[in-house]
Motif scaffolding. Structure first.
Motif, short mmCIF file in Angstrom:
data_model
loop_
_atom_site.label_atom_id
_atom_site.label_comp_id
_atom_site.label_asym_id
_atom_site.label_seq_id
_atom_site.Cartn_x
_atom_site.Cartn_y
_atom_site.Cartn_z
N ALA A 205 -1.58 49.12 41.50
CA ALA A 205 -1.60 47.66 41.40
C ALA A 205 -0.17 47.17 41.48
CB ALA A 205 -2.25 47.22 40.09
N VAL A 206 0.04 46.04 42.16
CA VAL A 206 1.38 45.46 42.30
C VAL A 206 1.34 44.03 41.81
CG1 VAL A 206 0.94 44.83 44.73
CG2 VAL A 206 3.29 45.00 43.89
N ALA A 207 2.38 43.62 41.10
CA ALA A 207 2.43 42.28 40.52
C ALA A 207 3.65 41.52 41.01
CB ALA A 207 2.45 42.37 38.99
N ASP A 210 7.54 42.59 40.57
CA ASP A 210 7.78 44.03 40.67
C ASP A 210 8.82 44.32 41.75
OD1 ASP A 210 5.93 44.61 38.75
OD2 ASP A 210 4.37 45.33 40.12
N PRO A 234 -1.50 36.74 40.92
CA PRO A 234 -0.38 37.35 40.18
C PRO A 234 -0.29 38.85 40.37
CG PRO A 234 -2.17 36.83 38.68
CD PRO A 234 -2.56 36.27 40.01
N THR A 235 -1.46 39.47 40.62
CA THR A 235 -1.52 40.93 40.77
C THR A 235 -2.53 41.28 41.86
OG1 THR A 235 -1.06 41.18 38.41
CG2 THR A 235 -1.87 43.12 39.58
N PHE A 237 -4.69 44.63 43.69
CA PHE A 237 -5.19 45.93 43.28
C PHE A 237 -5.60 46.78 44.48
CE2 PHE A 237 -6.10 42.78 40.01
CZ PHE A 237 -5.51 43.36 38.89
N ARG A 262 6.16 51.56 44.72
CA ARG A 262 7.00 51.50 43.53
C ARG A 262 8.21 52.40 43.75
NH1 ARG A 262 4.82 53.54 37.82
NH2 ARG A 262 3.30 51.85 38.15
#
Length: 639
Positions: A205-207, A210, A234-235, A237, A262
């Motif tokens: 998941a990325v927000a 990040d 906001p996020t 998935f 990431r």
């Protein structure tokens, strides 16, 4: 909420795009040329909303053979396949190729849709249905539902939508705890926002906020905004189609085929170890040394195939291979890929990545083949042990292991703890691990070094720690080296003697004359206290025929810690040294610093001997000299 991607596949002009529009109301052909030519060229995207609130993304892929590269760029994130076959044509070459690609990518569920059923009679539809059954035999679509529809009349669309809703409900949940990863299939600029990339989020998941690493280039950028199906979120998935606005980047900085992830969670490499499969309907034999196009995610690389256990891979066969690329690729173990023949371009096979950052292998190496077999089908414990073993005695951390295995750190920590409790792993430093097999090899090498040393130096108590570290472990960081030697000592294989290590069962054996010399020397040093005679004077106490034995005995006493050598000429008895160290510690318990004069007066000795002790402390970092003062040093605790 569950997030699932449905992907179309099939021959050009078999109605994939019209089918998606009939299901969703969205026309996925956005290019002028697509409208003009009536065929899909680029990937198209839509979303399908179900009555229970579930939403699935749809990737519509081009069917023309010239655009297979574009098809592959979008196929990697598909969870459910919707193979489309036109009723008026049946299975065609691209239908077969697309089905092979979906199989190679590891897709395990889906259905077949026979379109344009309004253009033929029922008898013809049944013939096509039988053809579909025959063509899908032995594939993941064997026995799967077959729906007949017409995007023009709406026939069968409602039933197909209901079945897709059922398949989406049955699809497995994705692991959202692992680091996010998104292969980029589109890059563009938006006025007022900057650079935007799109792709299917395949992991995690990325927000917003990040940091993301762009691979393989390696630069990092902050996620400024996220959209899913045109709406800000906001996020995002895994299993969603995502548009990511990256702050401070230019369109020229990114390209289809790049990956965002990431930071520090995906490795780059010029080689991959794989299980390579040659499709059973392939027209090519894959020879070792063959040049192929490697398709991974949305990227493509020119690669050389090195077959590890044979010279040729025939259609329908598979084997272990190493793919050596001309450009770096960011991949992870378990990733699926497709290979196409170099020229002419045609799909010939694919497989799964077993090692994303391997060493260059020699062909026919049994150890390599055994290692890959464990990577492919070994138990979880076997794979984890092998990964730790491959790191040698570098003592990989939990975080490094989690990254290499694409695992969640908390879950992995439990498994590591279980293996350590079972004795398969050691933890010489907190949170850093060593495979038992590597430890056994380390012990074999250490034993060989110390056995040789003891033969050559029978009167020495052992090999100096610094020398053993260098010969056994090379340039390994000192904290790791010390921890490994301590682990060997903890198991009773070696023992520490002063600043040396010896085999646990080694003992210095002196002759009768040497024993007499030792006793006389120790008595002399004990009686002399700190103001001892120089070594030349000690040697002068003995007859010429005893000189060789005398020097050997002194070396033995120094190596064993009975004597402490302050300078090349000044030694003191161990008991004297320990008394001086006790008094030094008492001084620093009440005062932060010490001068030579204070030390001399405290010991009641001459400047010569006080300075010899202080310089010994300096050399061993017990004290630290600052001008005329001395303060406790890094090794002060050893006093």
């Amino acid at each position: 909420m569950k997030h699932v991607i449905i992907g179309t596949a099939g021959h050009v002009d078999h109605g994939k795009t019209l089918l998606v529009k009939a299901l969703t109301g969205i026309d996925t052909d956005r290019l002028v040329e697509e409208k003009k030519r009536g065929i899909t060229i680029e990937l198209g995207f839509a979303h399908l909303d179900f009555p229970d609130g579930t939403q699935a993304g749809i990737v519509d892929v081009p069917g023309h053979e010239k655009f297979i590269k574009n098809m592959l760029a979008g196929a990697g994130g598909i969870d459910l396949a919707m193979l489309v076959v036109a009723a008026d044509e049946g299975f065609m070459p691209q239908t077969v190729e697309h089905l092979g690609i979906l199989s190679l990518l590891g897709i395990r569920d889906g259905l077949v849709v026979i379109t344009k059923c309004d253009m033929v009679d029922e008898e013809w539809v049944e013939m096509v249905r039988e053809d579909v059954k025959a063509q899908t035999e032995g594939t993941f679509l064997a026995g799967k539902p077959v729906y007949t529809v017409s995007a023009y009349t709406g026939q069968g669309i409602a039933e197909l939508r209901e079945k897709l809703a059922e398949l989406v409900r049955q699809a497995s949940e994705k692991n959202l705890r692992i680091p996010f990863r998104l292969p980029i299939d589109r890059v563009f600029s938006v006025d007022g926002f900057g650079t935007v990339v799109t792709g299917t989020l395949i992991e995690g998941a990325v927000a917003v906020g990040d940091m993301a690493e762009v691979l393989p280039t390696g630069f990092q950028a902050r996620v400024r905004n996220l959209q899913v199906h045109g709406r800000d979120v906001p996020t995002a998935f895994a299993g969603q189609r995502v548009a990511v606005n990256l702050a401070g980047t230019r369109k020229a900085d990114l390209a289809r085929g790049d990956t965002i992830a990431r930071p520090d969670t995906v490795r780059r490499s010029l080689m991959l170890d794989v299980r390579l499969q040659n499709l059973k309907n392939s027209q090519r034999t894959i020879l070792t040394g063959s040049q192929v196009h490697l398709y991974h995610g949305s990227s493509v690389r020119l690669s050389k195939v090195v077959l590890l256990d044979r010279d040729a891979l025939q259609p329908g066969e598979s084997c272990y291979a190493q793919l050596r690329m001309t450009e770096e690729l960011a991949a992870k173990c378990g990733d699926r890929f497709v290979v196409r023949f170099y020229s002419p371009l045609e799909t010939i096979g694919g497989g799964v990545v077993l090692d994303d950052c391997p060493q260059r292998h020699k062909r026919g190496d049994g150890r390599v083949l055994e290692s890959l077999a464990i990577r492919e089908s070994g138990s979880g414990d076997q794979k984890l042990l092998q990964t730790v073993a491959e790191q040698g005695w570098t003592l990989p951390s939990l975080e490094k292991l989690a990254k290499g295995l694409s695992r969640e750190a908390g879950e992995l920590a439990e498994e590591l703890g279980g293996l350590a409790a079972a004795g398969s792993l050691l933890e010489p430093l907190p949170g850093r691990y060593l495979a038992g097999s590597v430890f056994d090899k380390l012990w074999d090498s250490c034993r060989g070094l110390l056995e040789q040393y003891h033969r050559q130096n029978p009167l020495h108590a052992g090999m100096k720690v610094a020398e053993l570290r260098q010969k056994l472990l090379g340039n390994t960081e000192q904290a790791v080296s010390d921890a490994l030697l301590a682990a060997l000592a903890h198991e009773g294989k070696i023992r520490a003697v002063a600043d040396r290590y010896a085999l646990a069962d080694f003992a210095v054996h002196l002759t009768k004359r040497q024993s007499n010399i030792r006793d006389r020397i120790l008595q002399t040093y004990r009686k002399a206290g700190l103001e001892t005679p120089g070594l030349d004077e000690i040697y002068g106490m003995f007859e010429a025929k005893e000189q060789v034995d005398c020097k050997q005995v002194v070396e033995s006493l120094v190596s064993g810690g009975g004597l402490v050598m302050l300078t090349p000429q000044i030694c003191v008895h161990r008991e004297v040294y320990e008394d001086v160290s006790r008094r030094t510690a008492e001084h620093f318990a009440s005062q932060p610093e010490l001068t030579l004069a204070q030390f001399r007066d405290m010991l009641g000795t001459s400047r010569k001997y006080a300075l010899a002790v202080l310089e010994y402390y300096d050399k061993n970092k017990i004290l630290k000299k600052e001008g005329d003062l001395r303060r406790p040093g890094p090794a002060y605790g050893s006093l």
